[in-house]
Scaffold this motif. Structure first.
Motif, PDB file in Angstrom:
ATOM      1  N   LEU A  32      -5.374   5.328 -17.386  1.00 55.19           N
ATOM      2  CA  LEU A  32      -6.227   4.146 -17.324  1.00 55.19           C
ATOM      3  C   LEU A  32      -7.128   4.185 -18.560  1.00 55.19           C
ATOM      4  O   LEU A  32      -8.023   5.016 -18.644  1.00 55.19           O
ATOM      5  CB  LEU A  32      -7.066   4.141 -16.044  1.00 55.19           C
ATOM      6  CG  LEU A  32      -6.314   3.885 -14.737  1.00 55.19           C
ATOM      7  CD1 LEU A  32      -7.233   4.087 -13.539  1.00 55.19           C
ATOM      8  CD2 LEU A  32      -5.738   2.469 -14.721  1.00 55.19           C
ATOM      9  N   ALA A  33      -6.864   3.317 -19.511  1.00 56.07           N
ATOM     10  CA  ALA A  33      -7.588   3.352 -20.788  1.00 56.07           C
ATOM     11  C   ALA A  33      -8.923   2.620 -20.685  1.00 56.07           C
ATOM     12  O   ALA A  33      -9.143   1.799 -19.790  1.00 56.07           O
ATOM     13  CB  ALA A  33      -6.726   2.717 -21.879  1.00 56.07           C
ATOM     14  N   GLY A  34      -9.813   2.936 -21.628  1.00 52.46           N
ATOM     15  CA  GLY A  34     -11.107   2.275 -21.683  1.00 52.46           C
ATOM     16  C   GLY A  34     -10.968   0.767 -21.782  1.00 52.46           C
ATOM     17  O   GLY A  34     -10.165   0.257 -22.565  1.00 52.46           O
ATOM     18  N   GLY A  35     -11.729   0.038 -20.960  1.00 52.73           N
ATOM     19  CA  GLY A  35     -11.699  -1.412 -20.963  1.00 52.73           C
ATOM     20  C   GLY A  35     -10.725  -2.031 -19.992  1.00 52.73           C
ATOM     21  O   GLY A  35     -10.770  -3.246 -19.746  1.00 52.73           O
ATOM     22  N   VAL A  36      -9.822  -1.224 -19.401  1.00 47.03           N
ATOM     23  CA  VAL A  36      -8.834  -1.761 -18.465  1.00 47.03           C
ATOM     24  C   VAL A  36      -9.537  -2.241 -17.196  1.00 47.03           C
ATOM     25  O   VAL A  36     -10.399  -1.554 -16.638  1.00 47.03           O
ATOM     26  CB  VAL A  36      -7.779  -0.696 -18.120  1.00 47.03           C
ATOM     27  CG1 VAL A  36      -6.943  -1.120 -16.922  1.00 47.03           C
ATOM     28  CG2 VAL A  36      -6.880  -0.448 -19.316  1.00 47.03           C
ATOM     29  N   ARG A  37      -9.161  -3.407 -16.728  1.00 50.57           N
ATOM     30  CA  ARG A  37      -9.733  -3.958 -15.496  1.00 50.57           C
ATOM     31  C   ARG A  37      -8.983  -3.405 -14.291  1.00 50.57           C
ATOM     32  O   ARG A  37      -7.742  -3.451 -14.242  1.00 50.57           O
ATOM     33  CB  ARG A  37      -9.665  -5.476 -15.516  1.00 50.57           C
ATOM     34  CG  ARG A  37     -10.318  -6.131 -14.304  1.00 50.57           C
ATOM     35  CD  ARG A  37     -10.432  -7.629 -14.483  1.00 50.57           C
ATOM     36  NE  ARG A  37     -11.065  -8.262 -13.337  1.00 50.57           N
ATOM     37  CZ  ARG A  37     -11.458  -9.531 -13.300  1.00 50.57           C
ATOM     38  NH1 ARG A  37     -11.273 -10.283 -14.381  1.00 50.57           N
ATOM     39  NH2 ARG A  37     -12.030 -10.032 -12.233  1.00 50.57           N
ATOM     40  N   LEU A  38      -9.733  -2.901 -13.329  1.00 52.42           N
ATOM     41  CA  LEU A  38      -9.135  -2.359 -12.115  1.00 52.42           C
ATOM     42  C   LEU A  38      -8.935  -3.468 -11.087  1.00 52.42           C
ATOM     43  O   LEU A  38      -9.623  -4.496 -11.118  1.00 52.42           O
ATOM     44  CB  LEU A  38     -10.028  -1.266 -11.530  1.00 52.42           C
ATOM     45  CG  LEU A  38     -10.258  -0.036 -12.421  1.00 52.42           C
ATOM     46  CD1 LEU A  38     -11.037   1.027 -11.651  1.00 52.42           C
ATOM     47  CD2 LEU A  38      -8.951   0.545 -12.910  1.00 52.42           C
ATOM     48  N   PRO A  39      -8.025  -3.257 -10.142  1.00 47.22           N
ATOM     49  CA  PRO A  39      -7.824  -4.270  -9.102  1.00 47.22           C
ATOM     50  C   PRO A  39      -9.096  -4.467  -8.285  1.00 47.22           C
ATOM     51  O   PRO A  39      -9.924  -3.559  -8.157  1.00 47.22           O
ATOM     52  CB  PRO A  39      -6.702  -3.674  -8.244  1.00 47.22           C
ATOM     53  CG  PRO A  39      -6.035  -2.653  -9.097  1.00 47.22           C
ATOM     54  CD  PRO A  39      -7.094  -2.119 -10.007  1.00 47.22           C
ATOM     55  N   ALA A  40      -9.255  -5.640  -7.724  1.00 45.07           N
ATOM     56  CA  ALA A  40     -10.355  -5.867  -6.800  1.00 45.07           C
ATOM     57  C   ALA A  40     -10.251  -4.873  -5.651  1.00 45.07           C
ATOM     58  O   ALA A  40      -9.153  -4.434  -5.281  1.00 45.07           O
ATOM     59  CB  ALA A  40     -10.315  -7.298  -6.278  1.00 45.07           C
ATOM     60  N   SER A  41     -11.387  -4.505  -5.094  1.00 47.36           N
ATOM     61  CA  SER A  41     -11.390  -3.471  -4.054  1.00 47.36           C
ATOM     62  C   SER A  41     -10.496  -3.852  -2.877  1.00 47.36           C
ATOM     63  O   SER A  41      -9.776  -2.999  -2.318  1.00 47.36           O
ATOM     64  CB  SER A  41     -12.821  -3.215  -3.581  1.00 47.36           C
ATOM     65  OG  SER A  41     -13.421  -4.409  -3.125  1.00 47.36           O
ATOM     66  N   ARG A  42     -10.510  -5.117  -2.493  1.00 49.09           N
ATOM     67  CA  ARG A  42      -9.668  -5.545  -1.360  1.00 49.09           C
ATOM     68  C   ARG A  42      -8.191  -5.414  -1.693  1.00 49.09           C
ATOM     69  O   ARG A  42      -7.386  -4.951  -0.863  1.00 49.09           O
ATOM     70  CB  ARG A  42     -10.018  -6.995  -0.997  1.00 49.09           C
ATOM     71  CG  ARG A  42      -9.530  -7.411   0.381  1.00 49.09           C
ATOM     72  CD  ARG A  42      -9.919  -8.866   0.673  1.00 49.09           C
ATOM     73  NE  ARG A  42     -11.344  -9.100   0.532  1.00 49.09           N
ATOM     74  CZ  ARG A  42     -12.243  -8.811   1.476  1.00 49.09           C
ATOM     75  NH1 ARG A  42     -11.833  -8.272   2.626  1.00 49.09           N
ATOM     76  NH2 ARG A  42     -13.512  -9.063   1.277  1.00 49.09           N
ATOM     77  N   ALA A  43      -7.817  -5.785  -2.928  1.00 52.52           N
ATOM     78  CA  ALA A  43      -6.403  -5.715  -3.320  1.00 52.52           C
ATOM     79  C   ALA A  43      -5.920  -4.273  -3.402  1.00 52.52           C
ATOM     80  O   ALA A  43      -4.820  -3.943  -2.945  1.00 52.52           O
ATOM     81  CB  ALA A  43      -6.206  -6.421  -4.663  1.00 52.52           C
ATOM     82  N   LEU A  44      -6.726  -3.371  -3.986  1.00 45.43           N
ATOM     83  CA  LEU A  44      -6.306  -1.973  -4.082  1.00 45.43           C
ATOM     84  C   LEU A  44      -6.251  -1.327  -2.711  1.00 45.43           C
ATOM     85  O   LEU A  44      -5.348  -0.514  -2.435  1.00 45.43           O
ATOM     86  CB  LEU A  44      -7.265  -1.203  -4.996  1.00 45.43           C
ATOM     87  CG  LEU A  44      -6.893   0.261  -5.251  1.00 45.43           C
ATOM     88  CD1 LEU A  44      -5.483   0.381  -5.836  1.00 45.43           C
ATOM     89  CD2 LEU A  44      -7.905   0.910  -6.188  1.00 45.43           C
ATOM     90  N   ALA A  45      -7.185  -1.678  -1.840  1.00 43.31           N
ATOM     91  CA  ALA A  45      -7.158  -1.126  -0.487  1.00 43.31           C
ATOM     92  C   ALA A  45      -5.864  -1.506   0.218  1.00 43.31           C
ATOM     93  O   ALA A  45      -5.231  -0.671   0.888  1.00 43.31           O
ATOM     94  CB  ALA A  45      -8.369  -1.613   0.297  1.00 43.31           C
ATOM     95  N   ALA A  46      -5.458  -2.772   0.074  1.00 42.15           N
ATOM     96  CA  ALA A  46      -4.211  -3.208   0.703  1.00 42.15           C
ATOM     97  C   ALA A  46      -3.012  -2.478   0.120  1.00 42.15           C
ATOM     98  O   ALA A  46      -2.085  -2.073   0.850  1.00 42.15           O
ATOM     99  CB  ALA A  46      -4.057  -4.724   0.528  1.00 42.15           C
ATOM    100  N   GLU A  47      -3.018  -2.282  -1.208  1.00 38.51           N
ATOM    101  CA  GLU A  47      -1.897  -1.604  -1.858  1.00 38.51           C
ATOM    102  C   GLU A  47      -1.781  -0.148  -1.415  1.00 38.51           C
ATOM    103  O   GLU A  47      -0.668   0.370  -1.223  1.00 38.51           O
ATOM    104  CB  GLU A  47      -2.056  -1.670  -3.366  1.00 38.51           C
ATOM    105  CG  GLU A  47      -0.915  -1.001  -4.140  1.00 38.51           C
ATOM    106  CD  GLU A  47      -1.112  -1.074  -5.640  1.00 38.51           C
ATOM    107  OE1 GLU A  47      -0.307  -0.424  -6.356  1.00 38.51           O
ATOM    108  OE2 GLU A  47      -2.033  -1.759  -6.100  1.00 38.51           O
ATOM    109  N   LEU A  48      -2.927   0.529  -1.224  1.00 32.68           N
ATOM    110  CA  LEU A  48      -2.919   1.949  -0.872  1.00 32.68           C
ATOM    111  C   LEU A  48      -2.914   2.189   0.627  1.00 32.68           C
ATOM    112  O   LEU A  48      -2.754   3.329   1.074  1.00 32.68           O
ATOM    113  CB  LEU A  48      -4.137   2.647  -1.495  1.00 32.68           C
ATOM    114  CG  LEU A  48      -4.228   2.621  -3.027  1.00 32.68           C
ATOM    115  CD1 LEU A  48      -5.502   3.319  -3.488  1.00 32.68           C
ATOM    116  CD2 LEU A  48      -3.002   3.275  -3.649  1.00 32.68           C
TER     117      LEU A  48
END
Length: 456
Positions: A32-48
């Protein structure tokens, strides 16, 4: 996203801790490089397949450690400048930007009041007269000069009217313009505090001045040495001397004002006087001898150095010559930023910003001081009552350059004091604490302790 978190394993237990470690490793190892946007918390929670609270808390932990940054409207991103660690390799910060930057000179740029500044720009443009956008007075827009005179009088006890204020592109430009102006008045021998700022020494030399060093002790500048060195003018940082952090004592302030009134000229660099934690505010020396002091300040420590916005408050006998020097240097500083800063001052937004960041910087100062006492116990710490940096006296015989190099190999950048000395002195480091959050300052102090043991 899931494929980037190779250390993530589903199952029971401390899900927040495991997700935090997996994200931290992905940042450190460059997945995960500097400046990369992470998924919204709800979206990542669903994915994991975890609750949203697990992701929110993991994001918050990593933001506190300085790995992530979050802004309204732009989501959560990987912090820029985080060093990459490959599996089994040491931190590669010396080859790129160091992961822990303790070199003094910058505020927390993430704290820049973007919303307030954008609002100030909008109000300024809506209210600007057409003439404000043309070639105006090279000393600056009248509105900003009025606001600055009022603000500096209220906050720093500076005695001056708007006609004595000139807007410049930072203290550096102010000094560069002053050198030939002072020479034209026969003031060519400029003294500086020793130790002082390497950048200031370089700037003066670049403009043909060989600075005269005057020692600094526990009360600040040793004023009696000015006459001995034959100085015409002296550049001082009386509110929080750079780098020692000492405040010029009341006795020395009186001595300095007396020296100035007898024919000397004080160049007062008030670079970080807005930040104080364990002491009462000190008024500017300028108020003691306004006709023999040039007062310099900027937004570089309070807002951002990239704004390139500062001011010089000049005695009446220098103001017109300085204005002409500014005219021929650049025809004046950018109007939009001047209008915006004037609006921010007028609305109280600048004061609110300072009230917001002071406790943050104090907490960071406390974290670094406590960590240094634990990991570098033989260092004497000074200058901690104010400002954005502290001064660490190293044990006698220590090699500050070797320590700085060893620290950099561990990803920690510090400033050795030696390059700012004109006369020999003890080994020491200047350590800034404004940029990093508390946990990363603690980590940096631990690595600095390791580096000290390596070179001792």
């Amino acid at each position: 996203m899931r494929e980037l978190l190779i250390s993530w394993e589903p199952g029971g237990g401390d899900l927040t801790g495991r997700l935090t470690r997996a994200l931290r490793a992905a940042v450190r190892e460059g997945r995960l490089a500097g400046g990369v946007r992470l998924p919204a918390s709800r979206a990542l929670a669903a994915e994991l397949g975890v609750s949203r609270g697990v992701v929110v808390e993991a994001y918050e932990r990593l933001a506190a450690e300085g790995y992530l940054v979050g802004r309204r409207g732009s989501g959560t991103r990987v912090a820029p400048g985080v060093a990459v660690e490959r599996a089994g390799a040491a931190v590669r910060a010396p080859a790129a930007e160091p992961r822990y930057d303790l070199k003094p000179g910058s505020p927390d740029l993430g704290a820049f009041p973007r919303t307030a500044w954008a609002g100030a720009v909008r109000r300024a443009l809506q209210g600007a007269a057409n003439r404000d956008l043309g070639y105006g007075d090279p000393a600056g827009l009248p509105g900003l000069r009025r606001e600055l005179a009022a603000y500096l009088g209220r906050v720093r006890a500076v005695a001056a009217g708007p006609e004595q204020v000139a807007v410049v592109s930072g203290v550096g430009q102010g000094l560069a313009l002053l050198v030939p102006v002072l020479a034209g008045h026969g003031l060519r021998r400029i003294a500086v505090e020793d130790p002082g700022s390497p950048g200031t020494l370089a700037l003066l030399r670049a403009h043909g001045v060989e600075p005269v060093g005057v020692p600094v002790d526990q009360e600040g500048l040793v004023v009696r040495e000015l006459a001995a060195g034959g100085a015409d003018a002296v550049l001082v940082t009386p509110a929080h001397q750079y780098p020692t952090g000492v405040a010029l004592s009341a006795r020395r302030r009186t001595e300095l004002a007396r020296w100035a009134r007898a024919g000397g000229l004080v160049l007062e660099d008030d670079y970080d006087a807005e930040f104080r934690y364990d002491r009462e505010p000190l008024g500017a020396v300028q108020g003691l001898a306004p006709e023999r002091t040039v007062y310099l300040g900027s937004l570089s420590k309070t807002l951002a150095p990239g704004l390139r916005l500062g001011w010089a408050v000049l005695p009446g006998w220098l103001a017109e010559d300085f204005r002409q020097a500014k005219r021929y240097a650049d025809l004046g500083t950018g109007a939009i930023d001047q209008l915006a800063f004037a609006a921010l001052l007028e609305s109280g937004g600048y004061d609110r910003h300072l009230r917001t960041v002071r406790p943050r910087y104090r907490a960071r100062r406390d974290a670094l001081v406590d960590a240094l006492r634990a990991h570098l116990p033989r260092a004497g710490l000074r200058g901690v009552a104010a400002g954005l940096h502290l001064y660490a006296d190293l044990p006698p015989g220590a090699d500050e350059a070797a320590l700085a190099a060893a620290a950099l190999r561990r990803g920690v950048r510090v400033a050795a004091v030696g390059p700012g000395r004109l006369a020999p002195g003890g080994p020491a480091l200047a350590l800034g604490y404004a940029v990093l959050p508390e946990q990363r300052l603690r980590e940096a102090a631990e690595l600095l302790g390791q580096a000290h043991r390596e070179v001792s």
